[in-house]
Design an enzyme around this catalytic site. Sequence first.
Site, PDB file in Angstrom:
ATOM      1  CG  HIS A 156      52.413  62.511 -61.678  1.00 51.54           C
ATOM      2  ND1 HIS A 156      53.557  62.276 -62.398  1.00 51.54           N
ATOM      3  CD2 HIS A 156      52.572  63.742 -61.112  1.00 51.54           C
ATOM      4  CE1 HIS A 156      54.371  63.316 -62.286  1.00 51.54           C
ATOM      5  NE2 HIS A 156      53.798  64.224 -61.509  1.00 51.54           N
ATOM      6  CB  CYS A 213      52.902  67.063 -59.214  1.00 55.20           C
ATOM      7  SG  CYS A 213      51.478  68.114 -59.604  1.00 55.20           S
TER       8      CYS A 213
END
Length: 417
Positions: free
Chosen positions: A312, A331
Amino acid sequence: MLTTSATTSRSLAVLTLAALAITGLSAAACAQAPTTPLAPLSVAPALAEPATPAPVPAYPAMLSAWADRLDARAAELEAMAPVAITRVGPGGTLKKGASGERTSRLIQRLIELGYLTPEQRSASFDDLVDTAVRSFQTASNMTPDGLVGTGTQQALDRSPAEAAGIMRHTATSMRALRDEQLPDAVLVNLPSQTVTLVRDSARVFDMRAVVGRPSRETPLLRDRITHVIVNPTWTVPPTVLKEDKLPMLRSRGTPGISNAVVYLDGEVVAPEIIDWSVVTPGRVRIVQQPGDHNALGRFRFNLTNPENIYLHGTNEPRLFDRELRTISSGCVRLQDARLMAETLLAPQGVTPDRIERMLARGEPQWVKLEKALPVRFTYWMATIDGSGTIRLHPDVYDRVEEAPPSSALPPGDSSRA
């Protein structure tokens, strides 16, 4: 280094050569005097510049070439006679003004590497030590900030034999990836904290990334990207909720997230009026709404793993200025998420103008990739940069056998490479 005889001079030169080998320097660098600042050189012989740019080799062929280069360099290091090195050892960041046992080891190590002379030994991290550290960092392709943090400490402590082992392991991993014959893939290399996009067997771009902190490691996944989400929401992951956000709700009555909606038992609540001390994590959900303030930035790239790891953007671009970027909850944050989105969606006719219109709507929009894109997470502690120089990266998750603890190495003591 200053010596009093040709024999001693030659011995010190051999010591310096072996120690400097860990920074990616070629043997030619040792023709310089040990006290001369040494810049990293390619491990391959220099070639004349071609009249026209050379074609970029297919990525599988490039992986083969890199693996061969790493094995060749490892063989050179393995052929060296063992040398004694002083290890700084893990600990807090050392900087100008520091003193004590680890500072003494740092100074001794800089003397061994030729960045200080024995006559420049001091009892503290003074201006000369600061200059020597910055010179070492420059030679190692690090940010020359004079701070001896984890990355610089590991580079200083790494022996030629350890560097050779890292290169051998990485070469094997590179060949394994080559043998998969993936024409398209996203590669996430954790030690260098970088992401590479490969399309049609060619490397399209590299970008910096932020990966998981040591307490919340990014796992070595074999996965694929299935969707690109423009204007994503962010639902706080269970671990972050339990360890970070629920304690904040209990102490402050707020999750500390801008533009967030808090759910209790599936219902939206005003967090400041709830007694969170009696609430268990499973009853709570926190969702941050889309926008520039969102923790995921404006783009999310969905994977399929059960650990809820994905790629992301971010609302904190300053993080990419850091040398060590192991600070996420697992992440992977991309330095240029929009570039990634535009490149992945272009084959489907999604133009940059269309993406701009999607962004302007401010609502989550999912775009499914017509063909899922493989993603490989790697642990390559050795890579080769654009100039052909071998770079060694920090062991961000302590997967390589650790050096002897600092308590076993009194000031001035050494361990064999």
